[in-house]
Design an enzyme around this catalytic site. Structure first.
Site, PDB file in Angstrom:
ATOM      1  N   SER A  38       0.954  -1.042   0.423  1.00 47.02           N
ATOM      2  CA  SER A  38       0.040   0.016  -0.259  1.00 47.02           C
ATOM      3  C   SER A  38       0.864   1.205   0.375  1.00 47.02           C
ATOM      4  CB  SER A  38      -0.654  -0.134   1.642  1.00 47.02           C
ATOM      5  OG  SER A  38      -1.806  -1.152   1.414  1.00 47.02           O
ATOM      6  N   HIS A  90       0.564   4.661   4.236  1.00 45.21           N
ATOM      7  CA  HIS A  90       0.086   5.323   3.519  1.00 45.21           C
ATOM      8  C   HIS A  90       0.337   6.474   3.667  1.00 45.21           C
ATOM      9  CE1 HIS A  90      -3.535   1.957   3.903  1.00 45.21           C
ATOM     10  NE2 HIS A  90      -1.484   1.531   3.823  1.00 45.21           N
TER      11      HIS A  90
END
Length: 247
Positions: free
Chosen positions: A149, A202
């Site tokens: 991610s 993230h």
């Protein structure tokens, strides 16, 4: 009836092969690698997640996990979501920058996100503990993160600063927004839907991607001439012979 089933299966197989062959080389390789690792852990040998994950509390001696943890996923939903996102971003980006550039950037973004998570936890945890006033505040250093991610958010951050991103639209979780704001909206929505998702992983990936596009951290990545020199090395000969390889 049997003949119909055989024909349908053959048609699906052919369609998949044609679709797979149409994808760029490095995207296919990275996606296949991550799916294979997940299936090995699921069906053959359970993966030692605690030994692989980016875990700041384990110390800087585990620097290698900053890289390898990006290619490991801990459940079906995790890898499905990441592979869907990678399909939405990866092929188009590889066609723009080239196969080797996508590989190098993926590896470096994974490493830098892990390194920054370690540095952030070492900086913020003492400050949070100092001002907690008796409240139990989760320490960043105790998070154990895996998955692609961080790299995906970095690539998304790059795409969000492409020309025209402010005026084009994307749909994120059934919400329509500009391409420039899409990764930020996704960052917030994912955290609500999946509370144990790595918010800082993230966020750091997204910020790194934007800084890379702005040229502020370009010195941390190989330049075009360096990539061209690497492509000319003999070890990449077999890769260049593939019709899916993009220079």
């Amino acid at each position: 009836m049997e003949s119909s089933n055989v024909t349908t299966d053959s048609s699906l197989s052919t369609t998949f092969k044609v679709w797979w062959a149409s994808l760029p080389f490095m995207y296919r390789s990275l996606a296949a690698l991550m799916v294979s690792i997940y299936l090995i852990g699921l069906l053959i040998v359970p993966l030692p997640i605690l030994e692989i994950c980016t875990w700041p509390a384990a110390g800087i001696g585990r620097w290698y996990t900053w890289l390898i943890s990006a290619f490991v996923h801990n459940n079906l939903t995790h890898i499905m979501m990441n592979m869907i996102s990678f399909y939405a971003i990866g092929p188009a980006y590889e066609r723009k920058v080239g196969s080797l550039a996508l590989l190098l950037q993926s590896l470096l973004f994974a490493f830098y996100v892990g390194a920054l998570q370690y540095g952030l936890s070492a900086t913020l945890d003492p400050l949070l503990a100092r001002f907690a006033n008796g409240f139990q505040i989760p320490q960043l250093s105790n998070s154990c993160g895996v998955g692609f991610s961080g790299v995906l958010f970095a690539l998304w951050g790059i795409r969000s600063y492409e020309p025209g991103a402010a005026t084009t639209t994307e749909t994120v979780f059934f919400i329509q927004t500009s391409s420039k704001m899409a990764p930020w909206l996704s960052l917030i929505v994912i955290q609500f839907l999946v509370p144990n998702a790595s918010f800082f992983g993230h966020l750091l990936g997204l910020v790194l991607g934007i800084l890379y596009t702005l040229g502020w951290i370009s010195f941390l990545f190989p330049h075009g001439s360096t990539v061209c020199s690497l492509v000319s090395l003999g070890i990449f000969g077999p890769l260049k012979s593939s019709s899916a390889y993009i220079l």
